[in-house]
Design a protein around this motif. Structure first.
Motif, mmCIF file in Angstrom:
data_model
loop_
_atom_site.group_PDB
_atom_site.id
_atom_site.type_symbol
_atom_site.label_atom_id
_atom_site.label_comp_id
_atom_site.label_asym_id
_atom_site.label_seq_id
_atom_site.Cartn_x
_atom_site.Cartn_y
_atom_site.Cartn_z
ATOM 1 N N ARG A 41 0.826 -1.202 0.000
ATOM 2 C CA ARG A 41 0.000 0.000 0.000
ATOM 3 C C ARG A 41 0.861 1.253 0.000
ATOM 4 N N ALA A 42 0.267 2.354 -0.473
ATOM 5 C CA ALA A 42 0.930 3.658 -0.440
ATOM 6 C C ALA A 42 -0.094 4.707 -0.031
ATOM 7 N N ASP A 43 0.302 5.587 0.890
ATOM 8 C CA ASP A 43 -0.533 6.692 1.373
ATOM 9 C C ASP A 43 0.058 7.968 0.778
ATOM 10 N N LEU A 44 -0.661 8.604 -0.153
ATOM 11 C CA LEU A 44 -0.108 9.686 -0.967
ATOM 12 C C LEU A 44 -0.950 10.948 -0.859
ATOM 13 N N LEU A 45 -0.289 12.096 -0.818
ATOM 14 C CA LEU A 45 -0.963 13.382 -0.921
ATOM 15 C C LEU A 45 -0.730 13.936 -2.323
ATOM 16 N N VAL A 46 -1.826 14.293 -2.996
ATOM 17 C CA VAL A 46 -1.757 14.838 -4.348
ATOM 18 C C VAL A 46 -2.420 16.210 -4.338
ATOM 19 N N ASP A 47 -1.704 17.212 -4.834
ATOM 20 C CA ASP A 47 -2.169 18.598 -4.812
ATOM 21 C C ASP A 47 -2.689 18.991 -6.202
ATOM 22 N N PHE A 48 -3.992 19.270 -6.290
ATOM 23 C CA PHE A 48 -4.605 19.702 -7.541
ATOM 24 C C PHE A 48 -4.778 21.223 -7.589
ATOM 25 N N ALA A 49 -4.179 21.968 -6.648
ATOM 26 C CA ALA A 49 -4.467 23.393 -6.491
ATOM 27 C C ALA A 49 -4.061 24.229 -7.704
ATOM 28 N N HIS A 50 -3.037 23.832 -8.427
ATOM 29 C CA HIS A 50 -2.509 24.663 -9.505
ATOM 30 C C HIS A 50 -3.032 24.268 -10.882
#
Length: 510
Positions: free
Chosen positions: A294-303
């Motif tokens: 498993r992988a716990d990931l933060l993805v930023d769509f702000a830009h």
């Protein structure tokens, strides 16, 4: 051992063992390929992307899971029969809190025996889902266990012997999330911005059924689908806002290695893996996961502008599989036939082939809520300096067999005995031509060394793990402390084709 998987199909291909063990296309291979194509179901016509639907979220307290065959939509207007422990195409997302007690009843309404394993959780022997505990159709099994593990992304899946692969493939699987106070204090994305993603790959036949009948070469390398599914939905799409999302990804494929990446090449923040949050967050552009990891990931769509799209993909890579003693990669073997070996005449995307997993459409602009890296909860790791014993486990695949230390799985045989409370170093050696994601039940371990092959511990292998990927020619050493429960537990390859064919063993903590 032909009884291990799909004996009828194997015999239908006669003596054409050249599919898995030769590198040239001779008469035997031609005959086997012709026989396979005559039986292979037609691929389903083009299907539109489907909206990603989160499975219902349920508590681990007083929960009943009814395993049954159901018809559900996995794409617009495409109902398929699944085997699921819930009302959807996969099981519900179970949420528990560290310190709580899980009380779960499994009802078996399938036409064959089944049992569930709580992958990554340390539980008593009676709750671990050993295949010898599989229950007959019409029976029930009751699990009661304290949730002693830290916050993290865990999962559950069917674990009957010889049938783990087909049952999980058809839907007998789901995500299990554990929360605790230390994680909650970090202010990570939650609610609609926390997205569990159970990733599988499947083949959808023209008659609207899931095709799962591994051919001879697939009984060696593994079974690969032709499209990705997330939470049971085929090629899903999800509307997102211009802010940060937490993607909790489970590789629940039958045999596929995933190289998680974003289609626009942007980076992600890796905060956790099998055993929960890592000692420190790390910026990555890709993460490799074997089945079970498993992988716990933060993805930023702000830009990203509203209306734009970005896709979580499995990026292409050279398959680590190789022909034993011939110095030829499986990909090379397949290219001689016009396609990779993972899809050799079978319709699946080969191992290492690019796959779209989940498409994200930027749907609405909001004030971004980012996440500032901060110290993560203190992590106590098993200390290899305190090890009282070292053991070596050799994984090999040859001549239609998969084994550990030269022995195929026996339900009752105890292969290794460990003293309760001891810390040991276990070394997994891949002597064969195919990668093996090695899973140990009951413990979380620290990966301390990789020799050969990639020759290093990867960023996503830090912290605590319960599954580690071992490529051909690699030796991976891990340290574990066996101090929670006594009993009989399993060590196995989590390529579900391999484990169903015998790459599994019992060990006892006494």
């Amino acid at each position: 051992m032909l009884r291990r998987m799909d004996r009828r199909h194997f015999l239908s291909l006669g003596s054409a063992a050249g599919l898995a063990v030769v590198a040239h296309r001779g008469p035997a291979l031609e005959a086997a390929m012709a026989a396979y194509h005559a039986k292979r179901p037609r691929r389903h016509p083009h299907l539109d992307r489907a909206l990603l639907r989160p499975p219902p979220e349920v508590s681990a307290a007083n929960l009943t899971l009814r395993a049954a065959a159901r018809r559900v939509e996995i794409a617009p207007g495409v109902p398929v029969e699944v085997w699921s422990p819930g009302d959807g195409p996969v099981g519900p997302t179970i949420r528990a809190r560290s310190g709580d007690t899980a009380t779960i009843t499994l009802e078996n309404a399938l036409a064959e025996p089944t049992i569930l394993h709580w992958h990554g959780l340390r539980v008593p022997e009676a709750a671990d889902g050993h295949p010898r505990l599989a229950i007959a159709p019409g029976s029930t099994y009751r699990y009661t266990f304290p949730v002693i593990d830290r916050a993290g992304t865990y999962w559950y899946h069917a674990h009957p012997h010889h049938r783990t692969g087909v049952q999980a493939y058809r839907g007998m699987t789901g995500v299990l999330l554990v929360n605790d106070a230390a994680e909650e204090a970090l202010g990570l994305p939650d609610g609609a911005h926390e997205v569990p993603l159970l990733i599988q790959d499947r083949r959808l036949a023209a008659d609207g059924t899931f095709a799962y009948e591994p051919a001879m070469h697939e009984q060696m390398e593994g079974f690969f689908g032709d499209a990705a599914f997330a939470n049971g939905i085929r090629l899903p799409t999800m509307p997102v806002e211009t802010t940060t999302y937490r993607l909790r990804v489970v590789n629940a494929t039958t045999s596929r290695l995933l190289r998680l990446a974003l289609s626009n090449g942007h980076s992600m923040t890796l905060i956790g893996n099998d055993g929960g949050l890592l000692p420190a967050a790390e910026t990555v552009t890709s993460v490799d996961l074997g089945t079970g990891e498993r992988a716990d990931l933060l993805v930023d769509f702000a830009h990203l502008p509203v209306g734009s799209r970005v896709t979580l993909v499995s990026a292409p890579f050279a398959s680590p599989a190789r022909m034993g003693g011939m110095g030829m990669g499986m990909g090379g073997m397949g290219r001689g036939m016009g396609r990779g070996a993972g899809g050799m005449g079978a319709g699946g995307v080969p191992q290492g082939g690019a796959m779209d997993l989940v498409e994200f459409t930027i749907d609405r602009a909001v004030t971004p809520r980012g996440w500032t890296p901060r110290p993560l909860p203190t992590l106590v790791l098993p200390d290899p300096q305190r090890a009282t014993r070292t053991r070596t486990f050799r994984f090999n695949s040859a001549m239609m067999q998969h084994d550990i230390n030269g022995r195929a799985f026996d339900m009752e045989r105890i292969d290794e005995t460990v003293r309760f409370g001891d810390t040991e170093v276990w070394t997994f050696v891949n002597d064969g031509p195919f990668p093996h994601p090695v899973h140990v039940h009951e413990v979380q371990f620290q990966v301390i060394e990789r020799v050969g092959g990639r020759a290093r511990v990867m960023p996503w292998e830090r912290g605590l793990k319960d599954t580690v990927l071992v490529h051909p020619g690699e030796r991976v050493s891990v340290a574990a402390t066996f101090d929670r429960y006594r009993g009989r537990f399993l060590l196995h390859c989590h390529n579900m084709v391999h484990e169903d064919m015998g790459m599994m063993m019992n060990y006892a903590i006494v």
